[in-house]
Design a protein around this motif. Structure first.
Motif, PDB file in Angstrom:
ATOM      1  N   ALA A  23     -25.411 -11.458 -19.313  1.00 47.00           N
ATOM      2  CA  ALA A  23     -25.881 -10.225 -18.698  1.00 47.00           C
ATOM      3  C   ALA A  23     -26.085 -10.420 -17.198  1.00 47.00           C
ATOM      4  O   ALA A  23     -26.397 -11.522 -16.754  1.00 47.00           O
ATOM      5  N   PRO A  24     -25.954  -9.340 -16.437  1.00 48.56           N
ATOM      6  CA  PRO A  24     -26.262  -9.417 -15.009  1.00 48.56           C
ATOM      7  C   PRO A  24     -27.682  -8.970 -14.700  1.00 48.56           C
ATOM      8  O   PRO A  24     -28.204  -8.048 -15.327  1.00 48.56           O
ATOM      9  N   ALA A  68     -17.621 -12.515 -15.650  1.00 45.13           N
ATOM     10  CA  ALA A  68     -18.546 -13.292 -16.485  1.00 45.13           C
ATOM     11  C   ALA A  68     -19.613 -12.428 -17.146  1.00 45.13           C
ATOM     12  O   ALA A  68     -20.195 -12.831 -18.150  1.00 45.13           O
ATOM     13  N   VAL A  69     -19.863 -11.242 -16.609  1.00 42.70           N
ATOM     14  CA  VAL A  69     -20.874 -10.355 -17.196  1.00 42.70           C
ATOM     15  C   VAL A  69     -20.284  -9.045 -17.716  1.00 42.70           C
ATOM     16  O   VAL A  69     -21.012  -8.134 -18.077  1.00 42.70           O
ATOM     17  N   GLN A  79     -29.751  -5.702 -16.395  1.00 35.94           N
ATOM     18  CA  GLN A  79     -31.142  -5.751 -15.936  1.00 35.94           C
ATOM     19  C   GLN A  79     -31.138  -5.330 -14.475  1.00 35.94           C
ATOM     20  O   GLN A  79     -30.397  -5.897 -13.669  1.00 35.94           O
ATOM     21  N   THR A  80     -31.952  -4.331 -14.140  1.00 29.71           N
ATOM     22  CA  THR A  80     -32.094  -3.926 -12.746  1.00 29.71           C
ATOM     23  C   THR A  80     -33.368  -4.545 -12.179  1.00 29.71           C
ATOM     24  O   THR A  80     -34.386  -4.631 -12.866  1.00 29.71           O
ATOM     25  N   LEU A 106     -25.749 -13.897 -12.754  1.00 25.08           N
ATOM     26  CA  LEU A 106     -25.689 -14.022 -14.201  1.00 25.08           C
ATOM     27  C   LEU A 106     -27.080 -14.371 -14.704  1.00 25.08           C
ATOM     28  O   LEU A 106     -27.735 -15.256 -14.184  1.00 25.08           O
ATOM     29  N   ASN A 107     -27.523 -13.659 -15.725  1.00 19.52           N
ATOM     30  CA  ASN A 107     -28.850 -13.864 -16.284  1.00 19.52           C
ATOM     31  C   ASN A 107     -28.697 -14.392 -17.712  1.00 19.52           C
ATOM     32  O   ASN A 107     -28.160 -13.721 -18.575  1.00 19.52           O
TER      33      ASN A 107
END
Length: 113
Positions: A23-24, A68-69, A79-80, A106-107
């Motif tokens: 996730a980003p 990648a996301v 996610q903001t 990237l998260n």
């Protein structure tokens, strides 16, 4: 930003299945430039998903920039991040944005046990 990053993190860091996406964490103020967020996003300052609670479509023109996301269906679990809610994280992503032109990182958790 690199397509091979997903494989590397899944295989060598997380040791999990290759199909699992990442996730980003995106600067909220730029999220509308990268994701289709709906008609009410602007009213919220584009802070539509501070807890990774929505899936948004990555804009077609941006998908190759953030592979990648971006999941195979073009979506992303977004996610903001705002300076009010997460000042340190916002500064970190802002520095990355300044260096790369991409307002997100990237998260992923590193819970590999």
């Amino acid at each position: 930003r690199k397509k091979g990053l997903v494989r590397f993190i899944n295989e060598f860091v997380k040791k999990r299945e290759s199909f699992r996406p990442f996730a980003p964490s995106a600067l909220a103020e730029y999220a509308g430039d990268w994701f289709d967020l709906g008609e009410h996003a602007e009213a919220s300052g584009y802070n539509v998903s501070p807890y990774m609670s929505i899936t948004a479509q990555v804009k077609e023109s941006k998908r190759d920039l953030i592979p990648a996301v971006t999941h195979v269906d073009g979506s992303s679990r977004l996610q903001t991040v705002t300076p009010e809610a997460e000042p340190f994280y916002h500064r970190l992503i802002s520095a990355f944005y300044k260096a790369t032109g991409v307002p997100m990182v990237l998260n992923t958790s590193f819970n590999t046990l």
